[in-house]
Design an enzyme around this catalytic site. Structure first.
Site, PDB file in Angstrom:
ATOM      1  N   CYS A  51       0.853  -1.201   0.000  1.00 14.49           N
ATOM      2  CA  CYS A  51       0.000   0.000   0.000  1.00 14.49           C
ATOM      3  C   CYS A  51       0.879   1.238   0.000  1.00 14.49           C
ATOM      4  O   CYS A  51       1.767   1.379   0.827  1.00 14.49           O
ATOM      5  CB  CYS A  51      -0.928  -0.009   1.211  1.00 14.49           C
ATOM      6  SG  CYS A  51      -2.036   1.423   1.209  1.00 14.49           S
ATOM      7  N   CYS A  53      -0.271   4.358   0.406  1.00 11.39           N
ATOM      8  CA  CYS A  53      -0.931   5.496   1.039  1.00 11.39           C
ATOM      9  C   CYS A  53      -0.044   6.085   2.136  1.00 11.39           C
ATOM     10  O   CYS A  53       0.946   5.489   2.544  1.00 11.39           O
ATOM     11  CB  CYS A  53      -2.304   5.102   1.589  1.00 11.39           C
ATOM     12  SG  CYS A  53      -2.297   4.467   3.279  1.00 11.39           S
ATOM     13  N   CYS A  56      -0.598   4.153   6.248  1.00  9.28           N
ATOM     14  CA  CYS A  56      -0.108   2.850   6.717  1.00  9.28           C
ATOM     15  C   CYS A  56       1.320   2.968   7.244  1.00  9.28           C
ATOM     16  O   CYS A  56       2.117   3.732   6.717  1.00  9.28           O
ATOM     17  CB  CYS A  56      -0.107   1.833   5.575  1.00  9.28           C
ATOM     18  SG  CYS A  56      -1.717   1.251   5.058  1.00  9.28           S
TER      19      CYS A  56
HETATM   20 ZN    ZN Z   1      -2.236   2.265   3.188  1.00  9.56          ZN
END
Ligand code: ZN
Ligand code: ZN
Length: 194
Positions: A51, A53, A56
Site C-alpha cells: 500500500c 498510502c 499505513c
Molecule cells: Zn495504506
C-alpha cells in the site's frame, strides 16, 4: 532513471516468498528492544497487499507498506498493551501504534464502514513464516504526494508487476467491488441479500 530502484518494501524488493495456505497464525511484535507490544493473530490474513498510502506504517526507507486483513475476533493483545495509542482517532481506520517505537500493531475500524469487522495488520512484524504473500499493490500514485518524483513511478509500477503485483491507484477491483456493494446496499439501490 535509477541505477537501482528505490526500496518498495523488504518483502518485495528481492522477490516475494509464497505463503502457506495451511498457516494458522502467529504473533506480531513492535520494534522496541524490550517490553515489546505483542499481538497474537489466531489465523492467517487475507487480501495482503503493498500500500502506497500515507497512513499505513512502513518500515524505514520503504515506499510501501505491506498490509493485510484479519477478522477482529482473531486479534488479541497479549503483552504490553499499555504502550498502544491510536494514531488518529478521527480516521476511518484507527491505527493502534506503540508510543515508544511508532510501529502500528493493528488498525481497527470502529465506525460504520465496508471493512468493519476486519483489522489491518503488518505481518512482517512476526517471526513466523507462512503468512499470505502480497497479492497486489494499492494506492501506487499516492507515493507522489509523499514526495516521490512522478517521473519514477513508471519504473515502480514495472517493478511491482515484475514481482507479480498488479499495481492499482485505489484498491484492487475485488475490494472496490466490496466497497461499492456495501454503499449500494446502504442506500437501498441494491438488495441487502444478493
Ligand atoms: Zn495504506
Ligand atoms: Zn514498541
Amino acid at each position: 532513471m535509477y541505477s537501482k530502484i528505490p526500496s518498495i518494501h523488504p518483502l518485495i524488493d528481492n522477490g516475494i516468498t509464497k505463503g502457506d495456505p495451511n498457516f494458522s497464525g502467529g504473533k506480531l511484535y513492535c520494534h522496541c528492544p524490550s517490553k515489546k507490544v505483542e499481538v497474537t493473530l489466531a489465523s492467517n490474513i487475507a487480501h495482503n497487499h503493498a500500500c502506497g498510502c500515507s497512513k499505513c506504517w512502513k518500515p524505514k526507507g520503504a515506499l510501501f507498506s505491506v498490509v493485510g486483513v484479519i477478522p477482529v475476533d482473531k486479534v488479541f493483545i497479549t503483552a504490553n498493551g499499555d504502550k498502544l495509542y491510536v494514531v488518529d482517532p478521527s480516521a476511518a481506520i484507527q491505527r493502534n501504534a506503540c508510543k515508544e517505537c511508532g510501529v502500528h500493531l493493528f488498525g481497527r475500524i470502529v465506525k460504520d464502514h465496508p471493512f468493519k469487522g476486519l483489522d489491518f495488520v503488518h505481518v512482517e512484524l512476526s517471526d513466523s513464516k507462512g503468512w499470505q504473500e502480497p497479492q497486489f499493490a494499492a494506492f501506487v500514485s499516492s507515493i507522489i504526494e509523499q514526495g516521490f518524483n512522478p517521473t519514477g513511478v513508471k519504473e515502480i509500477r514495472e517493478k511491482l508487476k515484475k514481482e507479480g503485483l498488479q499495481p492499482y491507484d485505489v484498491l484492487s477491483p475485488t475490494l472496490m467491488d466490496l466497497i461499492a456493494t456495501y454503499t449500494g446496499q446502504k442506500s437501498g439501490k441494491l438488495p441487502s441479500k444478493l
